[in-house]
Design a protein around this motif. Structure first.
Motif, short mmCIF file in Angstrom:
data_model
loop_
_atom_site.label_atom_id
_atom_site.label_comp_id
_atom_site.label_asym_id
_atom_site.label_seq_id
_atom_site.Cartn_x
_atom_site.Cartn_y
_atom_site.Cartn_z
N PRO A 183 0.81 -1.21 0.00
CA PRO A 183 0.00 0.00 0.00
C PRO A 183 0.85 1.27 0.00
O PRO A 183 2.02 1.25 0.37
N ALA A 184 0.24 2.35 -0.42
CA ALA A 184 0.93 3.64 -0.41
C ALA A 184 1.12 4.13 1.03
O ALA A 184 2.13 4.76 1.36
N ILE A 185 0.16 3.83 1.88
CA ILE A 185 0.21 4.22 3.30
C ILE A 185 0.31 2.95 4.13
O ILE A 185 -0.51 2.05 3.97
N THR A 186 1.30 2.89 4.99
CA THR A 186 1.53 1.68 5.78
C THR A 186 0.29 1.29 6.56
O THR A 186 -0.35 2.12 7.20
N GLY A 187 -0.04 0.01 6.47
CA GLY A 187 -1.20 -0.50 7.18
C GLY A 187 -1.62 -1.83 6.61
O GLY A 187 -1.12 -2.24 5.55
N VAL A 188 -2.52 -2.48 7.28
CA VAL A 188 -3.04 -3.78 6.84
C VAL A 188 -4.44 -3.56 6.31
O VAL A 188 -5.36 -3.22 7.07
N TYR A 189 -4.60 -3.72 5.01
CA TYR A 189 -5.85 -3.36 4.34
C TYR A 189 -6.42 -4.52 3.55
O TYR A 189 -5.68 -5.33 3.00
N VAL A 190 -7.74 -4.55 3.46
CA VAL A 190 -8.42 -5.56 2.67
C VAL A 190 -8.69 -5.06 1.25
O VAL A 190 -8.62 -5.82 0.29
N TYR A 238 -3.84 -0.28 -2.19
CA TYR A 238 -2.51 -0.75 -2.57
C TYR A 238 -2.04 -0.03 -3.83
O TYR A 238 -2.78 0.09 -4.81
N LYS A 239 -0.79 0.43 -3.76
CA LYS A 239 -0.24 1.22 -4.86
C LYS A 239 0.69 0.42 -5.75
O LYS A 239 0.72 0.60 -6.96
N TYR A 240 1.48 -0.47 -5.15
CA TYR A 240 2.49 -1.21 -5.90
C TYR A 240 2.03 -2.65 -6.06
O TYR A 240 1.63 -3.29 -5.09
N TRP A 241 2.15 -3.17 -7.28
CA TRP A 241 1.68 -4.51 -7.60
C TRP A 241 2.74 -5.27 -8.40
O TRP A 241 3.44 -4.70 -9.22
N GLY A 242 2.80 -6.57 -8.15
CA GLY A 242 3.62 -7.42 -8.99
C GLY A 242 2.85 -7.82 -10.23
O GLY A 242 1.70 -7.42 -10.43
N GLN A 243 3.49 -8.65 -11.06
CA GLN A 243 2.89 -9.04 -12.33
C GLN A 243 1.97 -10.25 -12.20
O GLN A 243 1.21 -10.56 -13.11
N GLY A 244 2.05 -10.93 -11.07
CA GLY A 244 1.19 -12.07 -10.81
C GLY A 244 1.83 -13.40 -11.15
O GLY A 244 2.72 -13.49 -12.00
N THR A 245 1.39 -14.44 -10.48
CA THR A 245 1.83 -15.80 -10.76
C THR A 245 0.60 -16.71 -10.74
O THR A 245 -0.26 -16.59 -9.87
N GLN A 246 0.51 -17.60 -11.72
CA GLN A 246 -0.67 -18.44 -11.88
C GLN A 246 -0.61 -19.64 -10.94
O GLN A 246 0.39 -20.35 -10.88
N VAL A 247 -1.71 -19.86 -10.25
CA VAL A 247 -1.89 -21.06 -9.43
C VAL A 247 -3.11 -21.80 -9.97
O VAL A 247 -4.19 -21.23 -10.08
#
Length: 124
Positions: A99-106, A111-120
């Motif tokens: 997230p852009a601001i520190t914290g635990v969010y649902v 959330y500001k930063y994301w990865g590209q993802g991995t398939q499961v």
């Protein structure tokens, strides 16, 4: 900027296990709270788990509680998601995010930063 790269996805039979990793760079990892999300075809991205900066705080979606464990290794700049007792309905692309601001969010909107993802993929 934080760069996030997921790995560890794959094909597994129902009841099996996988461990996802998310390597972080570009920002001080120990300052980042982190989360895992997933998105199945035709569905919205949904929250899976989140963890605070020091791992003292964790949060799980009801659908994965007791089966998945989120953890982090700040020395290795890496986030993990241990997935046990996998079900076909766990099939999705899994993303780590910060997230852009520190914290635990649902909400993924926090959330500001994301990865590209991995398939499961979990077969029945």
């Amino acid at each position: 900027q934080a760069q996030l790269v997921e790995s560890g996805g794959g094909l597994v039979q129902a009841g099996g296990s996988l461990r996802l990793s998310c390597a972080a760079s570009g920002r001080t990892f120990s300052n980042l709270s982190m989360g895992w999300f997933r998105q199945a075809p035709g569905k919205e991205r949904e929250f899976v788990a989140a963890i605070g900066r020091s791992a003292g705080t964790t949060l799980y979606a009801d659908s994965v509680k007791g089966r998945f464990t989120i953890s982090r290794d700040n020395a290795k700049n890496t986030l993990y998601l241990q997935m046990n007792a996998l079900k076909p309905e766990d099939t999705a692309v899994y993303y780590c995010a910060s997230p852009a601001i520190t914290g635990v969010y649902v909400s993924p909107n926090m959330y500001k930063y994301w990865g590209q993802g991995t398939q499961v993929t979990v077969s029945s």
